[in-house]
Design an enzyme around this catalytic site. Structure first.
Site, PDB file in Angstrom:
ATOM      1  N   GLU B  26      48.237  -5.796  40.919  1.00 62.56           N
ATOM      2  CA  GLU B  26      47.696  -6.294  39.636  1.00 62.56           C
ATOM      3  C   GLU B  26      47.227  -5.105  38.832  1.00 62.56           C
ATOM      4  O   GLU B  26      46.028  -4.849  38.694  1.00 62.56           O
ATOM      5  CB  GLU B  26      46.541  -7.279  39.870  1.00 62.56           C
ATOM      6  CG  GLU B  26      46.087  -7.960  38.581  1.00 62.56           C
ATOM      7  CD  GLU B  26      44.660  -8.493  38.632  1.00 62.56           C
ATOM      8  OE1 GLU B  26      44.410  -9.453  39.384  1.00 62.56           O
ATOM      9  OE2 GLU B  26      43.793  -7.938  37.924  1.00 62.56           O
ATOM     10  N   HIS B 195      46.468 -14.384  35.058  1.00 60.16           N
ATOM     11  CA  HIS B 195      45.446 -13.324  35.000  1.00 60.16           C
ATOM     12  C   HIS B 195      44.335 -13.726  34.038  1.00 60.16           C
ATOM     13  O   HIS B 195      44.595 -14.387  33.045  1.00 60.16           O
ATOM     14  CB  HIS B 195      46.126 -12.027  34.523  1.00 60.16           C
ATOM     15  CG  HIS B 195      45.246 -10.830  34.546  1.00 60.16           C
ATOM     16  ND1 HIS B 195      44.270 -10.610  33.590  1.00 60.16           N
ATOM     17  CD2 HIS B 195      45.175  -9.793  35.404  1.00 60.16           C
ATOM     18  CE1 HIS B 195      43.650  -9.469  33.876  1.00 60.16           C
ATOM     19  NE2 HIS B 195      44.176  -8.955  34.967  1.00 60.16           N
ATOM     20  N   ASP B 321      43.612  -3.248  40.571  1.00 53.87           N
ATOM     21  CA  ASP B 321      43.120  -3.541  39.218  1.00 53.87           C
ATOM     22  C   ASP B 321      42.930  -2.254  38.409  1.00 53.87           C
ATOM     23  O   ASP B 321      42.007  -2.130  37.611  1.00 53.87           O
ATOM     24  CB  ASP B 321      41.812  -4.345  39.254  1.00 53.87           C
ATOM     25  CG  ASP B 321      41.691  -5.287  38.054  1.00 53.87           C
ATOM     26  OD1 ASP B 321      42.518  -5.192  37.128  1.00 53.87           O
ATOM     27  OD2 ASP B 321      40.771  -6.119  38.050  1.00 53.87           O
TER      28      ASP B 321
END
Lengths: 358, 358
Positions: B26, B195, B321
Site C-alpha cells: 500500500e 483505501h 504506507d
C-alpha cells in the site's frame, strides 16, 4: 432454581460452581416512565433527532420479537430479571440506565429523571444486594447538577459510578464545560462508564443509509471517538486518577492502539491541529492506565484474549449487555476460554470488584 | 547500496537476506500535476470540501517537516524512491495514486487524470519491473469509463488491480450505480484496494473538532464503514469472486467480526432496515473469503497475529504506507515477529504474489 432451568443451564454447559462469581458489568434497565417519555418525544413532529428516532423507534415500536423482548426486559428490575440471571449463570449485574438515558431530554427533565431513576435503582439494589449493583445516571446538560447527583448517588444511595451515554446533544466530555462531572468522579474515586448511544446527526447519515448506525458498527466508531477525544484533550492529565470504562471490547481501541500512538505523535510534532497538544503520556498509556474495557457484545475469545494481552488481564471485565444480547450460550463460551483459572476469576469477578469497589 | 546505507540498515536490524522478498502493498505516489490541481482547487474560495482542505491542505501547505517530506516523496517515482526502498529493505512496492486520487475532481478531470497517471505509473513499472508494480486509478464519477480504464490498465498497461479511495463526493460503492467497476474487476480477476481518504462532510465534524479525522482514527471508521456497506448490500453475492483489499489491519473489521455477525443476524431477523436483507453468508465470511487485509500503519505484531489467527495467515499482507509512514525500524520489527518462517514468507511475499498475480 427449578429442575427445568437447571437442565437448560447444563445443556448450555454453563457451569454451576465455576470457582468464580460471574459479575456482568454492562447491563441495561429503563424505568417505564422514561420509555413513556421517549414515546411522547417521538410523537412530536418537531422532535428532530433522526438517530434516536431510528434506534429507539425500532426498540419501542417494532413488532419484531427482538424489539419486544428488549423493551420488556429493560423494565424488569425484580424477580423476572433474577430468573434470567439464574438461567444464564450470572451472579450479579452492574446496572445502568439504558442509552441514551436522560441525555435526550431538556435540562430540567434530564436532571429530574436522573434522580428518580437513581432512586429506583438504589431501591432494587437494597432489595437484592447480592444480585444487583448499579451506576448512577447523570444529566450532562447541567454539569454542576450532574456532579451533585453523582455525589448523592455514590455517598447516599451506594451506587458505584456514573454511566454517560456518549454525546449529549452532539457534545462530548472533552469540552471542559463538562469537567465538573469528571472532577466529581475522580474525587469520589468512582469510574465513568462511557456507553454508546444513537449517533449524532453530524455523523449519522453514511451509517444509517445502510443500517450500520447501531450496535453493528456505528456505536463502536462513535464511542471510540468519544474516548479518544477525551484522551487527546488532556482531560486525563488534568484528572490523572480518573477511570473510564468502555464496553464492546473497548470499542476496538485496543486494536487501534499502535496506530493512534504513531499518528498522535506525528500530529503533535507537525502541529497539524491547534488542539493536538502534547500529552504527558502516549494515548495508549491512558488506555492501559486510566481505562478498563468490558466484553459486552463481544463474547469472542480471540478478541478478548488479544485485549488482555495488550492491556493486561487486570483491565478486561466480563459484560453480557443484557437484555440487548441475552444469549446464555455466550456465558458457556466465556467459561471455556483457554486462559488460566486465575485470569478467568479476574475476568469474571475480581476486576469488577476492584473497579466498582464492590 | 553504499556502505553508510548498509550500516544504517544493519543498525536497524533489517536483515539483508531474510529468506523472502519484502513486497510492500500500500505505497502511495502522486503526479506533480495532480498535486498542482489540488492546490488550484484549494485556492478557490467556492471549493467546499472541508475534509479535503483540512487534510491535503496540511500535507501540501504546512511548513512542518512531516508534511514537506510526505509531499516531496509522494512525487518520487525514480531512483530516489528506490533508494528509500533499499534503505528500508523493501524489494518491491505496489504503488497506488495517493488519496483522494482523482475522486475529488469533476467527472471529466477525474477520467483524464486517472488515464494520465496510469500511463506514468506503467512507465515506471516498465523501467523498474523488479521494484515497482501498481494499481490503476479509476474515476468512480463515471462508472463505465472507470470500468473501461481498469480494463485498459490491466490488459494493456500490466497494472494489477484498482485503487478506490473510499467515498466519491459522499457516495459509496454499495450503490449499484457503481457496479460496472465491481463487475469489471471480477471479470478481470483483479482486486480493488479500498483505501481511506478525507471524511465526507456527512461525518466529518465530531472527528475534525479534535483532530481525529485522519489516519489517527477517522480513516479507519470511514473505510471500515465503506467495506461493511459493500458487504451488507449484497454486492459480494452478486460478484462472488470479487476480491477487495483493505489496509491498516483491515480497518479493525477483524476485531469487530463477532459483533458484526451477531448484530447483522439480529437486524435481518427483526427487519429493522428495509436494506438489511439476508445475505448468502455471514458478514464475517465475506471478510474471510473475499477480503484481504494489509498492515499499513499497523506494524504491530499483536494486532497482526490476531488478524492472522481469525482470518487466516493467507489473508494478511505486509504494507508500509510509504511515504506517510516511512519508518524503516518497523521493517525490523516485522522481521522479528514470532511466527513461523513459512507464515512470514506468506506475509511478506507469497500472499502478495497471489493476490496481485505478480
Amino acid at each position: 432454581m427449578t429442575k427445568t432451568r437447571e437442565k437448560r443451564r447444563s445443556a448450555l454447559r454453563i457451569r454451576r460452581k465455576p470457582g468464580y462469581r460471574r459479575i456482568a458489568t454492562e447491563e441495561a434497565w429503563a424505568p417505564t416512565e422514561m420509555l413513556e417519555l421517549y414515546m411522547k418525544l417521538m410523537a412530536k413532529r418537531s422532535f428532530d433527532e433522526p438517530g434516536f428516532r431510528s434506534l429507539m423507534g425500532f426498540y419501542l415500536q417494532s413488532p419484531s420479537e427482538r424489539a419486544r423482548q428488549v423493551a420488556e426486559r429493560l423494565q424488569w428490575l425484580d424477580e423476572r430479571r433474577i430468573r434470567d440471571m439464574d438461567d444464564s449463570g450470572i451472579d450479579m449485574q452492574v446496572l445502568a440506565l439504558t442509552a441514551p438515558g436522560v441525555q435526550i431530554f431538556d435540562r430540567a427533565t434530564a436532571v429530574s429523571i436522573a434522580k428518580s431513576s437513581n432512586d429506583q435503582l438504589a431501591e432494587a439494589v437494597r432489595t437484592w444486594p447480592d444480585r444487583f449493583t448499579g451506576l448512577a445516571a447523570v444529566a450532562p446538560q447541567d454539569p454542576p447538577a450532574a456532579a451533585k447527583e453523582l455525589e448523592r448517588a455514590v455517598l447516599k444511595l451506594g451506587l458505584k459510578g456514573a454511566v454517560i451515554n456518549s454525546h449529549t446533544h452532539g457534545e462530548y466530555l472533552d469540552d471542559d464545560k463538562f469537567w465538573d462531572i469528571l472532577e466529581a468522579a475522580e474525587a469520589l474515586n468512582v469510574p465513568i462508564y462511557l456507553h454508546p448511544r444513537d449517533l449524532p446527526r453530524t455523523m449519522l447519515q453514511p451509517f444509517v443509509e445502510r443500517g450500520l448506525d447501531g450496535a453493528i458498527y456505528g456505536f463502536g466508531c462513535e464511542t471510540g471517538l468519544h474516548m479518544l477525544r477525551i484522551i487527546v484533550s488532556g482531560a486525563l492529565d488534568r484528572f490523572p486518577k480518573l477511570r473510564f470504562i468502555i464496553g464492546h471490547g473497548g470499542e476496538a481501541l485496543p486494536y487501534w492502539m499502535y496506530r493512534v500512538d504513531y499518528m498522535h505523535a506525528a500530529a503533535v510534532r507537525s502541529k497539524r491541529f491547534a488542539s493536538a497538544k502534547p500529552l504527558k503520556k502516549r494515548p495508549g498509556d491512558y488506555l492501559k492506565e486510566n481505562i478498563y474495557i468490558t466484553t459486552s457484545g463481544m463474547a469472542w475469545a480471540p478478541a478478548i484474549m488479544f485485549a488482555q494481552s495488550v492491556l493486561g488481564v487486570d483491565r478486561v471485565l466480563y459484560a453480557m449487555d443484557y437484555p440487548y444480547q441475552f444469549t446464555p450460550a455466550e456465558v458457556a463460551a466465556m467459561d471455556a476460554m483457554p486462559i488460566s483459572a486465575r485470569a478467568k476469576k479476574m475476568f469474571f469477578q475480581s476486576n469488577a470488584e476492584r473497579v466498582f469497589n464492590l
